[in-house]
Design a protein around this motif. Sequence first.
Motif, mmCIF file in Angstrom:
data_model
loop_
_atom_site.group_PDB
_atom_site.id
_atom_site.type_symbol
_atom_site.label_atom_id
_atom_site.label_comp_id
_atom_site.label_asym_id
_atom_site.label_seq_id
_atom_site.Cartn_x
_atom_site.Cartn_y
_atom_site.Cartn_z
ATOM 1 N N HIS A 115 0.113 -4.646 33.634
ATOM 2 C CA HIS A 115 1.393 -4.064 33.233
ATOM 3 C C HIS A 115 2.492 -5.096 33.358
ATOM 4 N N PRO A 116 3.337 -5.264 32.362
ATOM 5 C CA PRO A 116 3.333 -4.513 31.099
ATOM 6 C C PRO A 116 2.319 -5.080 30.112
ATOM 7 N N SER A 117 2.097 -4.383 29.021
ATOM 8 C CA SER A 117 1.193 -4.907 27.998
ATOM 9 C C SER A 117 1.908 -5.922 27.121
ATOM 10 N N TRP A 118 3.227 -5.779 27.019
ATOM 11 C CA TRP A 118 4.004 -6.785 26.315
ATOM 12 C C TRP A 118 5.414 -6.798 26.899
ATOM 13 N N VAL A 119 6.044 -7.952 26.825
ATOM 14 C CA VAL A 119 7.405 -8.081 27.330
ATOM 15 C C VAL A 119 8.122 -9.168 26.546
ATOM 16 N N ILE A 120 9.385 -8.870 26.242
ATOM 17 C CA ILE A 120 10.260 -9.841 25.591
ATOM 18 C C ILE A 120 11.417 -10.097 26.535
ATOM 19 N N CYS A 121 11.708 -11.355 26.798
ATOM 20 C CA CYS A 121 12.790 -11.651 27.733
ATOM 21 C C CYS A 121 13.602 -12.833 27.218
ATOM 22 N N ARG A 134 -4.399 -18.006 30.757
ATOM 23 C CA ARG A 134 -3.441 -18.056 29.668
ATOM 24 C C ARG A 134 -4.225 -18.340 28.390
ATOM 25 N N GLN A 135 -3.861 -17.659 27.320
ATOM 26 C CA GLN A 135 -4.573 -17.853 26.065
ATOM 27 C C GLN A 135 -3.584 -18.078 24.941
ATOM 28 N N PHE A 136 -3.737 -19.188 24.250
ATOM 29 C CA PHE A 136 -2.928 -19.474 23.083
ATOM 30 C C PHE A 136 -3.646 -18.936 21.852
ATOM 31 N N PRO A 137 -2.897 -18.704 20.775
ATOM 32 C CA PRO A 137 -3.508 -18.121 19.582
ATOM 33 C C PRO A 137 -4.748 -18.881 19.127
ATOM 34 N N LYS A 138 -5.794 -18.122 18.867
ATOM 35 C CA LYS A 138 -7.042 -18.656 18.340
ATOM 36 C C LYS A 138 -7.649 -19.723 19.254
ATOM 37 N N GLN A 139 -7.376 -19.619 20.536
ATOM 38 C CA GLN A 139 -7.947 -20.568 21.484
ATOM 39 C C GLN A 139 -8.635 -19.830 22.623
ATOM 40 N N SER A 140 -9.336 -20.614 23.418
ATOM 41 C CA SER A 140 -10.053 -20.027 24.534
ATOM 42 C C SER A 140 -9.109 -19.736 25.695
ATOM 43 N N LEU A 141 -9.663 -19.208 26.743
ATOM 44 C CA LEU A 141 -8.865 -18.901 27.934
ATOM 45 C C LEU A 141 -8.725 -20.149 28.795
ATOM 46 N N MET A 142 -7.525 -20.370 29.284
ATOM 47 C CA MET A 142 -7.271 -21.473 30.188
ATOM 48 C C MET A 142 -6.990 -20.884 31.569
ATOM 49 N N SER A 145 12.151 -18.411 35.639
ATOM 50 C CA SER A 145 12.975 -19.167 34.698
ATOM 51 C C SER A 145 12.192 -19.454 33.414
ATOM 52 N N ALA A 146 11.822 -18.385 32.770
ATOM 53 C CA ALA A 146 10.952 -18.508 31.591
ATOM 54 C C ALA A 146 11.648 -19.235 30.450
ATOM 55 N N HIS A 147 10.873 -19.982 29.708
ATOM 56 C CA HIS A 147 11.359 -20.692 28.536
ATOM 57 C C HIS A 147 10.452 -20.363 27.350
ATOM 58 N N PRO A 148 10.906 -20.615 26.146
ATOM 59 C CA PRO A 148 10.086 -20.261 24.977
ATOM 60 C C PRO A 148 8.671 -20.817 25.017
ATOM 61 N N GLU A 149 8.486 -21.977 25.615
ATOM 62 C CA GLU A 149 7.140 -22.553 25.674
ATOM 63 C C GLU A 149 6.209 -21.790 26.618
ATOM 64 N N ASP A 150 6.770 -20.886 27.400
ATOM 65 C CA ASP A 150 5.942 -20.041 28.265
ATOM 66 C C ASP A 150 5.403 -18.823 27.523
ATOM 67 N N SER A 151 5.890 -18.623 26.314
ATOM 68 C CA SER A 151 5.402 -17.512 25.505
ATOM 69 C C SER A 151 3.905 -17.654 25.291
ATOM 70 N N GLY A 199 -4.532 -7.753 29.100
ATOM 71 C CA GLY A 199 -3.628 -8.830 28.717
ATOM 72 C C GLY A 199 -2.186 -8.401 28.600
ATOM 73 N N THR A 200 -1.293 -9.378 28.734
ATOM 74 C CA THR A 200 0.152 -9.172 28.590
ATOM 75 C C THR A 200 0.689 -10.214 27.629
ATOM 76 N N ARG A 201 1.331 -9.736 26.592
ATOM 77 C CA ARG A 201 1.943 -10.648 25.621
ATOM 78 C C ARG A 201 3.371 -10.919 26.061
ATOM 79 N N LEU A 202 3.673 -12.162 26.409
ATOM 80 C CA LEU A 202 5.023 -12.550 26.818
ATOM 81 C C LEU A 202 5.676 -13.338 25.699
ATOM 82 N N THR A 203 6.864 -12.893 25.315
ATOM 83 C CA THR A 203 7.665 -13.615 24.327
ATOM 84 C C THR A 203 9.004 -13.944 24.957
ATOM 85 N N VAL A 204 9.322 -15.212 25.006
ATOM 86 C CA VAL A 204 10.585 -15.654 25.589
ATOM 87 C C VAL A 204 11.495 -16.138 24.455
ATOM 88 N N LEU A 205 12.641 -15.517 24.365
ATOM 89 C CA LEU A 205 13.563 -15.848 23.264
ATOM 90 C C LEU A 205 14.502 -16.994 23.630
#
Lengths: 116, 114
Positions: A7-13, A37-45, A83-89, A110-116
């Motif tokens: 939780h949460p399943s997704w968050v925008i901050c 952490r998983q980037f699009p179309k990539q394996s788990l890190m 102190s999230a930054h866009p690259e942490d998305s 999983g949790t989808r994090l989007t940092v604006l």
Amino acid sequence: GAVVSQHPSWVICKSGTSVKIECRSLDFQATTMFWYRQFPKQSLMLMATSNEGSKATYEQGVEKDKFLINHASLTLSTLTVTSAHPEDSSFYICSAWQGSSYNEQFFGPGTRLTVL
Amino acid sequence: AQSVAQPEDQVNVAEGNPLTVKCTYSVSGNPYLFWYVQYPNRGLQFLLKYITGDNLVKGSYGFEAEFNKSQTSFHLKKPSALVSDSALYFCAVRGTGGGNKLTFGTGTQLKVEL
């Protein structure tokens, strides 16, 4: 199989804020929890391994002061992105493990994090 | 160091046909091998594992995998594919001497078409 929730399943901050993600094992006690952490179309890190009541072990290259992990009980671990930054998305996934080599890890949704 | 190779980024198969998703591994000691499936925007679901015993392991949803020690392989198979099997499949390994960490392959996208 065992159930792990996140939780949460997704968050925008906004950039500069902190975000906490919870991982719970619902029907078993997890000796160890892992954060990936998983980037699009990539394996788990693998980011870190956390054992209940002790400090997390971080993988090389993962900033422990940025990704704070707390494992206060056998059923709950939290990941705080400070102190999230866009690259942490990214897509963050936790897993829980009962501690025997014979056992598989059970993953959260999983949790989808989007940092604006 | 332990490693997993999934040589195919994508596998396409017609519904009703058999499917194989390939996996080879490298590990010190005896391997513990796992297959997981991931649907879009979801976590990983456990399919099956090899720990010891019979080389042919049966798992969820009709999937099975064959452990081959000489070829260091653990290919995932299903006799008759379904469209609903379309997903991303990950092979993972944990060595007996490597602690509790899983090492994942890069994943194989399975696409089952009518």
